[in-house]
Design a protein around this motif. Structure first.
Motif, PDB file in Angstrom:
ATOM      1  N   PHE A   1       0.831  -1.201   0.000  1.00  0.00           N
ATOM      2  CA  PHE A   1       0.000   0.000   0.000  1.00  0.00           C
ATOM      3  C   PHE A   1       0.868   1.254   0.000  1.00  0.00           C
ATOM      4  O   PHE A   1       0.659   2.168  -0.787  1.00  0.00           O
ATOM      5  CB  PHE A   1      -0.941   0.009   1.201  1.00  0.00           C
ATOM      6  CG  PHE A   1      -1.744   1.264   1.340  1.00  0.00           C
ATOM      7  CD1 PHE A   1      -2.822   1.506   0.516  1.00  0.00           C
ATOM      8  CD2 PHE A   1      -1.410   2.217   2.293  1.00  0.00           C
ATOM      9  CE1 PHE A   1      -3.560   2.676   0.638  1.00  0.00           C
ATOM     10  CE2 PHE A   1      -2.135   3.382   2.421  1.00  0.00           C
ATOM     11  CZ  PHE A   1      -3.223   3.611   1.588  1.00  0.00           C
ATOM     12  N   LEU A   2       1.865   1.280   0.856  1.00  0.00           N
ATOM     13  CA  LEU A   2       2.739   2.446   0.955  1.00  0.00           C
ATOM     14  C   LEU A   2       3.553   2.640  -0.318  1.00  0.00           C
ATOM     15  O   LEU A   2       3.770   3.770  -0.743  1.00  0.00           O
ATOM     16  CB  LEU A   2       3.658   2.321   2.170  1.00  0.00           C
ATOM     17  CG  LEU A   2       2.956   2.313   3.527  1.00  0.00           C
ATOM     18  CD1 LEU A   2       3.960   2.103   4.637  1.00  0.00           C
ATOM     19  CD2 LEU A   2       2.147   3.572   3.743  1.00  0.00           C
ATOM     20  N   ASP A   3       3.990   1.552  -0.928  1.00  0.00           N
ATOM     21  CA  ASP A   3       4.741   1.658  -2.175  1.00  0.00           C
ATOM     22  C   ASP A   3       3.885   2.174  -3.317  1.00  0.00           C
ATOM     23  O   ASP A   3       4.400   2.785  -4.247  1.00  0.00           O
ATOM     24  CB  ASP A   3       5.336   0.298  -2.568  1.00  0.00           C
ATOM     25  CG  ASP A   3       6.469  -0.139  -1.662  1.00  0.00           C
ATOM     26  OD1 ASP A   3       7.020   0.715  -0.936  1.00  0.00           O
ATOM     27  OD2 ASP A   3       6.798  -1.341  -1.668  1.00  0.00           O
ATOM     28  N   SER A   4       2.576   1.937  -3.242  1.00  0.00           N
ATOM     29  CA  SER A   4       1.684   2.376  -4.310  1.00  0.00           C
ATOM     30  C   SER A   4       1.354   3.874  -4.235  1.00  0.00           C
ATOM     31  O   SER A   4       0.771   4.428  -5.159  1.00  0.00           O
ATOM     32  CB  SER A   4       0.383   1.576  -4.285  1.00  0.00           C
ATOM     33  OG  SER A   4      -0.435   1.966  -3.193  1.00  0.00           O
ATOM     34  N   LEU A   5       1.733   4.517  -3.147  1.00  0.00           N
ATOM     35  CA  LEU A   5       1.401   5.943  -2.971  1.00  0.00           C
ATOM     36  C   LEU A   5       2.352   6.833  -3.735  1.00  0.00           C
ATOM     37  O   LEU A   5       3.429   6.600  -4.012  1.00  0.00           O
ATOM     38  CB  LEU A   5       1.418   6.314  -1.491  1.00  0.00           C
ATOM     39  CG  LEU A   5       0.419   5.572  -0.636  1.00  0.00           C
ATOM     40  CD1 LEU A   5       0.618   5.943   0.822  1.00  0.00           C
ATOM     41  CD2 LEU A   5      -1.000   5.867  -1.060  1.00  0.00           C
TER      42      LEU A   5
END
Length: 65
Positions: A61-65
């Protein structure tokens, strides 16, 4: 995205977080306040994920931001 940036942008990210994981309550999101480890714990609780799996999900999730 590092944890300091997450904490700084928490209000904007909290909406994306709730959209991504609908089982999290407003209280859950407010309590997490940018703490990735606590978020993983909440995902374990709400979705029945193993610790490692919850941590992977938070990382993705954090990498997709």
């Amino acid at each position: 995205m590092n944890e300091d940036r997450i904490k700084g942008q928490w209000k904007q990210l909290s909406g994306k977080l709730k959209a991504h994981w609908g089982k999290l309550t407003d209280d859950d999101v407010q309590t997490v306040e940018g703490n990735a480890e606590y978020l993983a714990g909440k995902l374990q609780e709400r979705y029945g994920l193993a610790k490692e799996e919850a941590q992977k999900e938070v990382g993705k999730f954090l990498d997709s931001l």
